[in-house]
Scaffold this motif. Structure first.
Motif, PDB file in Angstrom:
ATOM      1  N   ASP A  43      -5.109  12.032  -9.667  1.00 29.89           N
ATOM      2  CA  ASP A  43      -4.902  12.036  -8.222  1.00 29.89           C
ATOM      3  C   ASP A  43      -3.773  11.115  -7.769  1.00 29.89           C
ATOM      4  O   ASP A  43      -3.538  10.991  -6.568  1.00 29.89           O
ATOM      5  CB  ASP A  43      -6.200  11.625  -7.504  1.00 29.89           C
ATOM      6  N   VAL A  44      -3.119  10.451  -8.702  1.00 35.48           N
ATOM      7  CA  VAL A  44      -1.985   9.592  -8.359  1.00 35.48           C
ATOM      8  C   VAL A  44      -0.696  10.360  -8.587  1.00 35.48           C
ATOM      9  O   VAL A  44      -0.301  10.621  -9.724  1.00 35.48           O
ATOM     10  CB  VAL A  44      -1.989   8.294  -9.195  1.00 35.48           C
ATOM     11  N   ALA A  99      -8.235   6.921  -9.943  1.00 37.00           N
ATOM     12  CA  ALA A  99      -7.335   7.971  -9.492  1.00 37.00           C
ATOM     13  C   ALA A  99      -6.321   8.347 -10.570  1.00 37.00           C
ATOM     14  O   ALA A  99      -5.920   9.507 -10.685  1.00 37.00           O
ATOM     15  CB  ALA A  99      -6.611   7.529  -8.222  1.00 37.00           C
ATOM     16  N   ALA A 109     -10.101   1.529  -7.476  1.00 37.60           N
ATOM     17  CA  ALA A 109      -9.798   2.906  -7.071  1.00 37.60           C
ATOM     18  C   ALA A 109      -8.554   3.444  -7.774  1.00 37.60           C
ATOM     19  O   ALA A 109      -8.501   4.633  -8.113  1.00 37.60           O
ATOM     20  CB  ALA A 109      -9.609   2.969  -5.560  1.00 37.60           C
ATOM     21  N   LEU A 110      -7.565   2.584  -8.003  1.00 32.72           N
ATOM     22  CA  LEU A 110      -6.327   3.039  -8.628  1.00 32.72           C
ATOM     23  C   LEU A 110      -6.541   3.544 -10.053  1.00 32.72           C
ATOM     24  O   LEU A 110      -6.100   4.657 -10.385  1.00 32.72           O
ATOM     25  CB  LEU A 110      -5.282   1.929  -8.600  1.00 32.72           C
ATOM     26  N   THR A 147       0.861  -1.223   0.000  1.00 34.29           N
ATOM     27  CA  THR A 147       0.000   0.000   0.000  1.00 34.29           C
ATOM     28  C   THR A 147       0.837   1.189   0.000  1.00 34.29           C
ATOM     29  O   THR A 147       1.360   1.460   0.510  1.00 34.29           O
ATOM     30  CB  THR A 147      -0.900   0.117   1.212  1.00 34.29           C
ATOM     31  N   THR A 152      -8.117  10.698 -13.000  1.00 35.94           N
ATOM     32  CA  THR A 152      -8.401  12.035 -12.464  1.00 35.94           C
ATOM     33  C   THR A 152      -7.144  12.795 -12.089  1.00 35.94           C
ATOM     34  O   THR A 152      -7.221  13.944 -11.647  1.00 35.94           O
ATOM     35  CB  THR A 152      -9.309  11.918 -11.230  1.00 35.94           C
ATOM     36  N   TYR A 203      -8.450  -1.518  -4.270  1.00 36.92           N
ATOM     37  CA  TYR A 203      -7.248  -1.139  -5.015  1.00 36.92           C
ATOM     38  C   TYR A 203      -7.439  -1.280  -6.519  1.00 36.92           C
ATOM     39  O   TYR A 203      -7.067  -0.398  -7.297  1.00 36.92           O
ATOM     40  CB  TYR A 203      -6.077  -1.996  -4.545  1.00 36.92           C
ATOM     41  N   GLU A 220       0.710   7.097  -0.469  1.00 37.72           N
ATOM     42  CA  GLU A 220      -0.511   6.407  -0.066  1.00 37.72           C
ATOM     43  C   GLU A 220      -1.371   6.059  -1.284  1.00 37.72           C
ATOM     44  O   GLU A 220      -1.548   6.883  -2.176  1.00 37.72           O
ATOM     45  CB  GLU A 220      -1.325   7.293   0.870  1.00 37.72           C
ATOM     46  N   PRO A 221      -1.926   4.878  -1.316  1.00 33.15           N
ATOM     47  CA  PRO A 221      -2.813   4.512  -2.426  1.00 33.15           C
ATOM     48  C   PRO A 221      -4.174   5.155  -2.238  1.00 33.15           C
ATOM     49  O   PRO A 221      -4.515   5.581  -1.126  1.00 33.15           O
ATOM     50  CB  PRO A 221      -2.910   2.986  -2.304  1.00 33.15           C
ATOM     51  N   PRO A 222      -4.950   5.243  -3.288  1.00 39.63           N
ATOM     52  CA  PRO A 222      -6.297   5.794  -3.151  1.00 39.63           C
ATOM     53  C   PRO A 222      -7.160   4.894  -2.276  1.00 39.63           C
ATOM     54  O   PRO A 222      -6.959   3.684  -2.216  1.00 39.63           O
ATOM     55  CB  PRO A 222      -6.809   5.838  -4.595  1.00 39.63           C
ATOM     56  N   ALA A 223      -8.114   5.500  -1.595  1.00 42.59           N
ATOM     57  CA  ALA A 223      -8.995   4.738  -0.717  1.00 42.59           C
ATOM     58  C   ALA A 223      -9.943   3.866  -1.535  1.00 42.59           C
ATOM     59  O   ALA A 223     -10.290   4.191  -2.672  1.00 42.59           O
ATOM     60  CB  ALA A 223      -9.796   5.694   0.169  1.00 42.59           C
TER      61      ALA A 223
END
Length: 507
Positions: free
Chosen positions: A113-114, A108, A104-105, A16, A111, A101, A95-98
């Protein structure tokens, strides 16, 4: 978007996220310096950053926590070792996205967000991301590499050729059968099986272990239904080839067809049905969860299970050894029409590391992956932190009682792992190493195609039909003659349409 489905060609922990692990305190004070690898040319280590201006490399991996002591130490020792080669990085895990996995990955990534240069994918979701141009083609990086390229196995090479966006330096996740070594001394059929692992000799082994009251069931399976294998993937792994189910797609009567609807599959199901009728196959195989399956094995209710080569067999062996005092032995795949473990899908890697196409530090990120594949990096990855997980005594690496807490965060492969100084004892038990050796010896590649979205509903319907009929045939609620009825329904549900599509893809 297209879906993947495995077929076959006859030949063939997770982490994670971390935040800010760089510039951390050295946890190795008071220990001897980590063993150095053989000196190599400076050409192997292109300059990265400087002592005063290290290049930030951010890594996102499932199940690796930024606050873990071992992770902090990993960042610290890697930075110092790479700096010794003129490669200055500030290694950070993010931190990985909530959420889940696998789902959500990708969201992210889309968008933005990674915020990571290196992204680890597991459980899917990478294909559409790659198709949208968000992942870097790794081909040129690997071609110019020294260590990564040297560690690649045939399965890695084939998958990279077909899908150059994920890299996972690990053996194929093949299932192999194992049993307690203690049992082998009580079974006269064992030596015959090892010498000549025919289907009949396997049946003789199953029969003897149950007849002598050594187990309740000779073999067990679980309810993990994988791509329409009817819960039998663990048995299929070492029986498919023997019955002639050599690939997911085969050519019959001049046209491509799925092996699930062939005479070879029918003979295999007939064999499984006989095992069930004779009480050799666990009667609860359809409802066993993986943990129940494993517990039946540890308790001696089931004589044989199959598990993933390497680490999983290592876990099985260690648990069995600690609870019963007996190690495990790995059995060869059954021999018949052919011999080999179940064909390995090489369409693409199912998991692995990718370079974020939006990264501004791709070269530094790749330098980190390359270092972790080098002799120095592999000692860290496989052995842990010196002074905690191992120490050097009498010019050998000796594992401490903390070593079982360590696991490889980057490259899990043991291919060509020959550290200097050498290990006082191997990383893997005999059973785990044997599983890897046999998997390499009996490696078979699958034939794979991409199924267009418009045929996905047909494929789902066909899998459901197979699951229904295979379960009924094995449990004896339908006779083996019902297989012909299944084939008719299979073709009507989509087999005929797929034949047309496969002709365009495979000729």
């Amino acid at each position: 978007m297209k879906k993947r489905i495995a077929l076959l060609l006859a030949m063939t922990m997770a982490a994670t996220a971390f935040t800010g692990c760089g510039n951390t305190t050295n946890t190795q004070s008071g220990t001897t310096s980590q063993p150095q690898s053989t000196t190599v040319s400076n050409d192997v280590w292109p300059a990265i950053g400087s002592k005063d201006a290290p290049v930030t490399v951010k890594v996102l991996v499932k199940d690796v926590l930024p606050t873990e002591e071992d992770v902090i130490a990993l960042c610290d020792v890697v930075e110092k070792k790479m700096a010794g080669h003129g490669q200055y990085i500030d290694l950070q895990f993010v931190e990985p996205p909530a959420g889940s996995y696998a789902t959500a990955l990708p969201l992210a990534m889309r968008t933005g967000d990674v915020d990571a240069d290196i992204v680890y994918f597991q459980g899917g979701g990478d294909l559409p991301i790659a198709q949208e141009g968000l992942l870097e083609d790794l081909t040129p990086y690997i071609q110019s590499s020294t260590y990564v390229k040297d560690l690649m196995l045939p399965v890695n090479q084939s998958r990279l050729k077909n899908y150059p966006y994920l890299l996972w330096l690990a053996p194929a996740r093949t299932y192999v059968p194992v049993m307690k070594k203690e049992l082998t001394t009580k079974l006269s059929s064992y030596d015959a099986l090892v010498k000549d692992p025919t289907i009949d000799n396997y049946h003789a082994l199953f029969t003897e272990m149950k007849a002598k009251g050594l187990v309740k069931y000779a073999i067990t399976a679980d309810d993990s239904n994988n791509a329409g294998e009817g819960n039998m993937r663990r048995l299929n792994a070492f029986f498919n080839q023997a019955f002639g189910v050599k690939s997911t797609l085969v050519k019959e009567d001049g046209r491509w067809a799925f092996s699930r609807a062939t005479e070879s599959e029918k003979k295999k199901l007939e064999f499984y049905a006989s095992l069930y009728k004779e009480g050799l196959l666990d009667s609860e195989y359809l409802t066993n969860t993986w943990d129940v399956l494993e517990q039946k094995f540890y308790e001696g209710k089931a004589g044989i299970i199959s598990g993933t080569v390497g680490d999983v067999i290592q876990i099985y062996n260690n648990k069995m050894s600690s609870t019963t005092g007996s190690d495990l032995v790995v059995l060869p795949p059954a021999k018949g029409v052919a011999q080999g473990f179940q064909a390995v899908d090489v369409t693409k890697e199912e998991r692995g590391f990718a370079l974020n196409a939006e990264s501004k530090n791709k070269n530094a990120a790749w330098a980190f992956l390359e270092f972790m594949a080098s002799p120095e990096g592999r000692i860290i990855d496989k052995c842990g932190i010196e002074g905690k997980h191992y120490k050097v005594e009498n010019e050998k690496i000796v594992f401490t009682d903390k070593y079982p807490e360590w696991w490889s965060r980057i490259w899990v492969t043991t291919n060509k792992f020959e550290p200097n100084p050498p290990l006082a004892r191997p990383v893997y038990t005999d059973a785990a190493q044997s599983s890897l050796d046999l998997a390499n010896q009996y490696y078979v590649e699958d034939v794979n195609v991409l199924i267009p979205e418009e045929l996905a509903p047909q494929w789902d319907a066909m899998k459901s039909l197979y699951d229904e009929y295979s379960a009924d045939i094995i449990r004896g609620t339908k006779p083996i003659s019902a297989f012909d009825e299944f084939v008719t329904k299979w073709n009507k549900a989509g087999g005929d349409k797929f034949a047309e599509y496969l002709k365009t893809k495979l000729g």
